[in-house]
Design a protein around this motif. Sequence first.
Motif, PDB file in Angstrom:
ATOM      1  N   GLY A  40       0.802  -1.223   0.000  1.00  0.00           N
ATOM      2  CA  GLY A  40       0.000   0.000   0.000  1.00  0.00           C
ATOM      3  C   GLY A  40       0.835   1.275   0.000  1.00  0.00           C
ATOM      4  N   GLN A  41       0.131   2.403   0.103  1.00  0.00           N
ATOM      5  CA  GLN A  41       0.793   3.697  -0.057  1.00  0.00           C
ATOM      6  C   GLN A  41       1.714   4.039   1.113  1.00  0.00           C
ATOM      7  OE1 GLN A  41      -2.004   6.675  -2.058  1.00  0.00           O
ATOM      8  NE2 GLN A  41      -3.417   5.481  -0.831  1.00  0.00           N
ATOM      9  N   LEU A  42       1.325   3.639   2.341  1.00  0.00           N
ATOM     10  CA  LEU A  42       2.162   4.006   3.487  1.00  0.00           C
ATOM     11  C   LEU A  42       3.503   3.275   3.425  1.00  0.00           C
ATOM     12  CD1 LEU A  42       2.701   5.556   6.018  1.00  0.00           C
ATOM     13  CD2 LEU A  42       1.400   3.899   7.323  1.00  0.00           C
ATOM     14  N   VAL A  43       3.480   1.998   3.025  1.00  0.00           N
ATOM     15  CA  VAL A  43       4.741   1.253   2.915  1.00  0.00           C
ATOM     16  C   VAL A  43       5.619   1.903   1.844  1.00  0.00           C
ATOM     17  CG1 VAL A  43       5.759  -0.963   2.211  1.00  0.00           C
ATOM     18  CG2 VAL A  43       3.864  -0.913   3.841  1.00  0.00           C
ATOM     19  N   LYS A  44       4.959   2.353   0.760  1.00  0.00           N
ATOM     20  CA  LYS A  44       5.703   3.028  -0.315  1.00  0.00           C
ATOM     21  C   LYS A  44       6.356   4.309   0.240  1.00  0.00           C
ATOM     22  CE  LYS A  44       4.843   3.792  -5.221  1.00  0.00           C
ATOM     23  NZ  LYS A  44       3.843   3.932  -6.253  1.00  0.00           N
ATOM     24  N   MET A  45       5.587   5.063   1.057  1.00  0.00           N
ATOM     25  CA  MET A  45       6.145   6.290   1.653  1.00  0.00           C
ATOM     26  C   MET A  45       7.327   5.958   2.569  1.00  0.00           C
ATOM     27  SD  MET A  45       2.752   8.536   2.582  1.00  0.00           S
ATOM     28  CE  MET A  45       1.611   9.084   1.302  1.00  0.00           C
ATOM     29  N   LEU A  46       7.192   4.879   3.341  1.00  0.00           N
ATOM     30  CA  LEU A  46       8.271   4.480   4.257  1.00  0.00           C
ATOM     31  C   LEU A  46       9.525   4.083   3.470  1.00  0.00           C
ATOM     32  CD1 LEU A  46       6.098   2.347   6.680  1.00  0.00           C
ATOM     33  CD2 LEU A  46       7.528   4.252   7.417  1.00  0.00           C
ATOM     34  N   LEU A  47       9.327   3.382   2.346  1.00  0.00           N
ATOM     35  CA  LEU A  47      10.464   2.932   1.553  1.00  0.00           C
ATOM     36  C   LEU A  47      11.148   4.101   0.855  1.00  0.00           C
ATOM     37  CD1 LEU A  47       8.913  -0.312   0.038  1.00  0.00           C
ATOM     38  CD2 LEU A  47      10.869  -0.218   1.588  1.00  0.00           C
ATOM     39  N   TYR A  48      10.356   4.982   0.253  1.00  0.00           N
ATOM     40  CA  TYR A  48      10.932   6.113  -0.479  1.00  0.00           C
ATOM     41  C   TYR A  48      11.723   7.033   0.448  1.00  0.00           C
ATOM     42  CZ  TYR A  48       9.090   5.564  -5.204  1.00  0.00           C
ATOM     43  OH  TYR A  48       8.864   5.144  -6.491  1.00  0.00           O
ATOM     44  N   THR A  49      11.215   7.247   1.657  1.00  0.00           N
ATOM     45  CA  THR A  49      11.888   8.172   2.578  1.00  0.00           C
ATOM     46  C   THR A  49      12.953   7.449   3.395  1.00  0.00           C
ATOM     47  OG1 THR A  49      10.192   7.638   4.181  1.00  0.00           O
ATOM     48  CG2 THR A  49       9.883   9.658   2.927  1.00  0.00           C
ATOM     49  N   GLU A  50      13.016   6.132   3.228  1.00  0.00           N
ATOM     50  CA  GLU A  50      13.945   5.288   3.995  1.00  0.00           C
ATOM     51  C   GLU A  50      13.677   5.346   5.502  1.00  0.00           C
ATOM     52  OE1 GLU A  50      18.071   5.742   2.591  1.00  0.00           O
ATOM     53  OE2 GLU A  50      17.212   6.607   0.773  1.00  0.00           O
ATOM     54  N   VAL A  51      12.465   5.722   5.884  1.00  0.00           N
ATOM     55  CA  VAL A  51      12.108   5.704   7.308  1.00  0.00           C
ATOM     56  C   VAL A  51      12.066   4.249   7.799  1.00  0.00           C
ATOM     57  CG1 VAL A  51      10.215   6.228   8.944  1.00  0.00           C
ATOM     58  CG2 VAL A  51      10.969   7.957   7.318  1.00  0.00           C
TER      59      VAL A  51
END
Length: 447
Positions: free
Chosen positions: A85-96
């Motif tokens: 989903g989108q939150l995992v994508k956000m976590l991956l892109y920001t490397e959080v």
Amino acid sequence: MDEEYDVIVLGTGLTECILSGIMSVNGKKVLHMDRNPYYGGESSSITPLEELYKRFGISDSPPETMGRGRDWNVDLIPKFLMANGQLVKMLLYTEVTRYLDFKVVEGSFVYKGGKIYKVPSTETEALASNLMGMFEKRRFRKFLVFVANFDENDPKTFEGVDPKLTTMGEVYKKFDLGQDVIDFTGHALALYRTDDYLEQPCLETINRIKLYSESLARYGKSPYLYPLYGLGELPQGFARLSAIYGGTYMLNKPVDEIVMEGGHVVGVKSEGEVARCKQLICDPSYIPDRVHKAGQVIRVICVLSHPIKNTNDANSCQIIIPQNQVNRKSDIYVCMISYAHNVAAQGKYIAIASTTVETSDPEAEIEPALELLEPIDQKFVAISDMYEPRDDGTESQIFASRSYDATTHFETTCNDIKDIYKRMTGSDFDFENMKRKQNDVFGEDEQ
């Protein structure tokens, strides 16, 4: 504090922290304040257990049997992450993702006729499932193959369905699916809370089922992930991102006034000082006069000393009770996690039941979920108002987030983030904008 910022953010809920992280990565000067002494706002995890008892006005201390108070991290808002989903994508892109560890949730279950059944996660499971009869399974399989091959840019995959005109109800008819399978598909796979989607064009539902199956394909047991130490870790991870990019954080900071000039925001006053800004992001609690109530959610946190019956002793799971099964308009959800996620003492489980309130007796509405959890050692009941901004913020430049809804995942929260981003910057949200721009303080400089 007496400084000029591009953006001031009030409240450290997940929506606010992700937005302040994105704004900081994009070179904006950000000040982030919260009146609470802890991160997370509405979406925090409460520790130690004594604090949770206090928060819910329970005067006794937790009994000895609950173990050490500091072994508990209890989410106030129960949600899982869709693996694709989108939150995992956000976590991956920001490397959080560097600051967090995730576990796969062990299973998803659906309620039918008073019992719970595992949502089949593979073709083999689907064929063995008691959820439907033999012929029904074949039709359902045909439908799933159609969905998997469907590509909105390739009319050859449409099989006579128009993604923008054909309603989802008509698609179900085309595959001759019965009511139970429709309930299960719409609510346990496409994760709709009500049946309104049946009358709407089928594209969104097809995409939701694709998201479910793609998320499932990543790890196999279920499409959901959950962070060790609780969801309160998520806002903190994005807060760290913002700080690396020069964002300033102040907790325990009362907000006395939002300073306006000529109808738009120019700053925030706190303890006699004014920090100036061009734009403001905040959760609804900071601007009660600029939001309206859009309903209520009831959430019941239950501490158990046993896994939920008929879940194969899973140490984490989700149960969906489709509205049709209990004569309601909206579904009831249960999210269960346990000591295996470092959120409870050894041998203890936390199950959180939630639903959108429909009557004047919310506790009776959630009863079908609580019956599945018996015996319950201790329960904490919260009935929360849900707020939405009254306007889009373009005039005042004040952008309020929406309250967290009753869904069991973060897709709606991510939609809100993308929507606020678009209103603030005038351009569509693009995950590429979230990529880290510089070598940060982890000593990972390119040699």
